[in-house]
Each structure stands twice: as structure tokens, then as C-alpha cells.
Design a protein around this motif. Structure first.
Motif, PDB file in Angstrom:
ATOM      1  N   LYS A  69       2.453   1.551  -3.715  1.00  0.00           N
ATOM      2  CA  LYS A  69       1.236   2.174  -4.100  1.00  0.00           C
ATOM      3  C   LYS A  69       1.415   3.802  -4.364  1.00  0.00           C
ATOM      4  O   LYS A  69       1.296   4.657  -5.102  1.00  0.00           O
ATOM      5  N   THR A  70       1.075   4.100  -3.452  1.00  0.00           N
ATOM      6  CA  THR A  70       0.696   5.815  -2.884  1.00  0.00           C
ATOM      7  C   THR A  70       2.059   5.988  -3.250  1.00  0.00           C
ATOM      8  O   THR A  70       2.423   7.775  -4.029  1.00  0.00           O
ATOM      9  N   MET A 116      -0.300  -0.487   6.582  1.00  0.00           N
ATOM     10  CA  MET A 116      -1.221  -1.633   6.778  1.00  0.00           C
ATOM     11  C   MET A 116      -2.467  -1.197   6.429  1.00  0.00           C
ATOM     12  O   MET A 116      -3.334  -1.496   5.641  1.00  0.00           O
ATOM     13  N   ASP A 141      -1.079  12.903   2.357  1.00  0.00           N
ATOM     14  CA  ASP A 141      -0.129  11.566   2.247  1.00  0.00           C
ATOM     15  C   ASP A 141       0.860  11.431   2.870  1.00  0.00           C
ATOM     16  O   ASP A 141       2.157  10.484   3.771  1.00  0.00           O
ATOM     17  N   GLY A 183      -1.880   3.305   4.040  1.00  0.00           N
ATOM     18  CA  GLY A 183      -1.031   3.270   3.108  1.00  0.00           C
ATOM     19  C   GLY A 183      -0.244   4.243   3.047  1.00  0.00           C
ATOM     20  O   GLY A 183       0.510   5.119   1.439  1.00  0.00           O
ATOM     21  N   LYS A 187       0.752  -1.245   0.614  1.00  0.00           N
ATOM     22  CA  LYS A 187       0.142   0.063   0.104  1.00  0.00           C
ATOM     23  C   LYS A 187       0.561   1.252   0.263  1.00  0.00           C
ATOM     24  O   LYS A 187       0.527   2.158  -0.936  1.00  0.00           O
TER      25      LYS A 187
END
Length: 333
Positions: free
Chosen positions: A65-66, A270, A134, A273, A62
Motif C-alpha cells: 500500500k505504501t 509489519m 517512507d 509498512g 502494508k
């Protein structure tokens, strides 16, 4: 296509160099407290951290991918690959500078800053919304949570074992720190190995060799092995800063800090992400656990220097990334 293949290989090699510097730069994140409390020798702690990083990397999809899809949007072909390479160079330079001065700055934020800086003056698009959600928000929240939880967990330890014999308790917590240090190392692998994996996938997509964000098995194996090798190679300068200069830790404080930090890393990786900084998390947890004695026990002057390095990380890596990307992309366009 041969030019793109050569460029992709070059970017992957630079990503491996970044991963290696990340390993020896951030080794202290997992082992500084265990070393400073003499729960583990430096060599044993480094081996434990390397193995933990290897295991943790397989649980960081995760986060990968971020980093790969949520920071920048790149043009295909050589210009996009040049931006990735320049961003990595920015992160590597800042890692080496802060390692030299023994400052536990964030390799994660150096990577994000390097990529954003490389994309700004070139053909890339910086996804500021993704960076804010993020990166920036977790960057602010994770140290606050780390400090508060470290303080709370240590208070709980003090209350639960308030009638225990100090020597016996220290001996028991030194043993317990083997487990908490291992958990911290796995969390570091979830975060920092995953970020490098995301960069490799980003290079594969930009080079036209992949059209999705799935991580090939060979990427897991190579990145985790290089991170483990970098971790084993050391990080003693930063171990000294985190383990002794911020505050003198005892085994109970070390256990509380490592348990807190690893929990935050697991939830972020988890659950959300989110590519949070292992450095920020463990440092704030150490300060929180140590502050239960008294707030003056924390050497706030050293903490201030660390905070300065945190603030400078994003723009400093970004400036280096921009300086490398601008002429390189112009040459390849």
C-alpha cells in the motif's frame, strides 16, 4: 476501455519482468552469508530463498500500500499507465547494470526513483512527503540500525559462547544458519514481493479497473511465484560480493548478520509498512558482525563502491524513467 485494458496488461507484464530481475538481483540478500560460510550449497540456498520469498509475500500488504499509494499520484487512463511503465523500465535498467557489475544495490530504491523520475516531467505528481517519510528516512536509518545490531548481536554471541570449542561452534552455527537464512528469505518476500504487488495495484487503479488499494489474491500468487522463480535463477555475481569481498564470514558472523537483518525487515514491513532495502539492511548487518573482529577486517574499499551504487540508484533510475516517460506520455496524451 480496450486500450486501457491492453495498457494495464502491458504494465503488469513489465512489473513481472521487474519482479524477476529483483529475484535474481536480490537473491544474494537472503543467501550470500549461508553460501559463503558453506552452511548451504548454492542450489539449496536458492531453493530456500525462493520458498521463503513465496511465503513472505503474503505478509507484505502494508508495504504494498505504501508503494502503490504513497510515492506518486497519477492521472487516470493511458498517461498514468505510461508513467508506471516508464518507472518500471528505469528500475529494470538499473537492476541489470548493477547486477552486471556485481554491485548489491537496492531494487526498492530503483523502483521508487524510476517512478518519481517518470512522474516529474509528465502529468504525475511526486509525493515528496511520502518519499521522505517512507523511503529516505528508512534508507538512512535501516543501515545504521543493521550495522549497530549486527555488531551487538555478534558481541553477544562471542560472549555467550566464549568457552565453546571453535569446530563444534562452527558446526552448530552452520545448522542455525539454515533457520536464519530462511527468516531472511521470508523478510525479503515481505518487502520485495510487496513492492511489485503495490505497482500492479497502482496500474489497476490508474487503468480504472480498481478503486481501492486491496491486493487481489491472483496478484499475491503471480508476483510471489515470479519472484521465487527469479530468485532460483541465481545471483551468483552479487553473492560473491556480499559473501566474500566485503568480509570473509564465519558461521557465527553469518548467523548474527542474517538474524539481525531479518528482524529489521520484519519490524519495518509489519510494524510500519516501510519499504526498506533488503540489500542495505543485510550488507550493513554483515559489516557490523564482521567489524567485531576488528574494523580493518571489513574491506572498506568494496564497501565504498557499494555505497556509491546506493547513492546513484535513485537518480540513475529516475533519469531512465524520465527519458522513457516524457515521449511516451506525450504520444498518448
Amino acid at each position: 476501455m480496450s486500450g486501457e485494458l491492453t495498457a494495464v496488461i502491458a504494465v503488469i507484464l513489465i512489473a513481472l519482468l521487474f519482479t524477476y530481475t529483483n529475484g535474481f538481483h536480490d537473491a544474494a540478500n537472503a543467501i550470500a552469508t549461508s553460501v559463503s560460510t558453506r552452511a548451504l550449497s548454492v542450489r539449496a540456498a536458492l531453493v530456500l530463498a525462493a520458498v521463503g520469498n513465496l511465503v513472505g509475500s503474503f505478509f507484505g500488504a502494508k508495504v504494498a500500500k505504501t508503494v502503490g499509494a504513497g510515492i506518486v499520484s497519477l492521472p487516470n487512463g493511458l498517461p498514468g499507465l505510461a508513467i508506471v511503465a516508464a518507472g518500471l523500465v528505469g528500475a529494470i535498467v538499473w537492476n541489470l547494470v548493477t547486477w552486471y557489475f556485481g554491485l548489491p544495490s537496492s531494487s526498492s530504491h530503483a523502483l521508487v526513483g524510476g517512478l518519481a523520475g517518470a512522474a516529474l516531467p509528465t502529468a504525475g505528481i511526486v509525493l515528496w512527503g511520502g518519499i521522505f517519510e517512507d523511503v529516505v528516512v528508512p534508507m538512512i536509518v535501516s543501515p545504521v540500525v543493521g550495522f549497530a545490531l549486527g555488531f551487538g548481536v555478534m558481541l553477544a554471541v562471542l560472549w555467550i559462547f566464549r568457552r565453546g570449542h571453535p569446530k563444534k561452534l562452527n558446526r552448530g552455527f552452520r545448522i542455525a544458519q539454515t533457520c536464519s537464512a530462511a527468516a531472511m528469505a521470508v523478510g525479503h518476500g515481505m518487502q520485495d514481493a510487496a513492492k511489485s504487488m503495490g505497482i500492479v495495484v497502482l496500474a489497476l487503479v490508474a487503468g480504472g479497473f480498481q478503486d481501492d488499494w486491496e491486493i487481489p489474491l491472483w496478484v499475491y500468487l503471480v508476483i510471489s511465484a515470479v519472484l521465487a522463480a527469479g530468485t532460483y535463477s541465481g545471483g551468483r555475481r552479487i553473492i560473491a560480493t556480499l559473501g566474500r569481498k566485503v568480509i570473509h564470514l564465519g558461521p557465527p558472523e553469518g548467523f548474527a548478520a542474517e538474524t539481525t537483518a531479518s528482524s529489521v525487515l520484519y519490524v519495518a514491513a509489519m510494524g510500519f509498512g516501510a519499504p526498506i532495502s533488503t540489500t542495505h539492511t543485510i550488507t550493513s548487518a554483515i559489516m557490523g558482525a564482521g567489524a567485531t573482529r576488528r574494523f580493518s577486517a571489513v574491506r572498506w574499499g568494496v564497501a565504498k563502491n557499494i555505497l556509491g551504487a546506493w547513492v546513484l540508484t535513485f537518480p540513475a533510475a529516475g533519469l531512465v524513467g524520465a527519458a522513457v516517460a516524457w515521449p511516451l506520455v506525450a504520444l498518448l496524451s
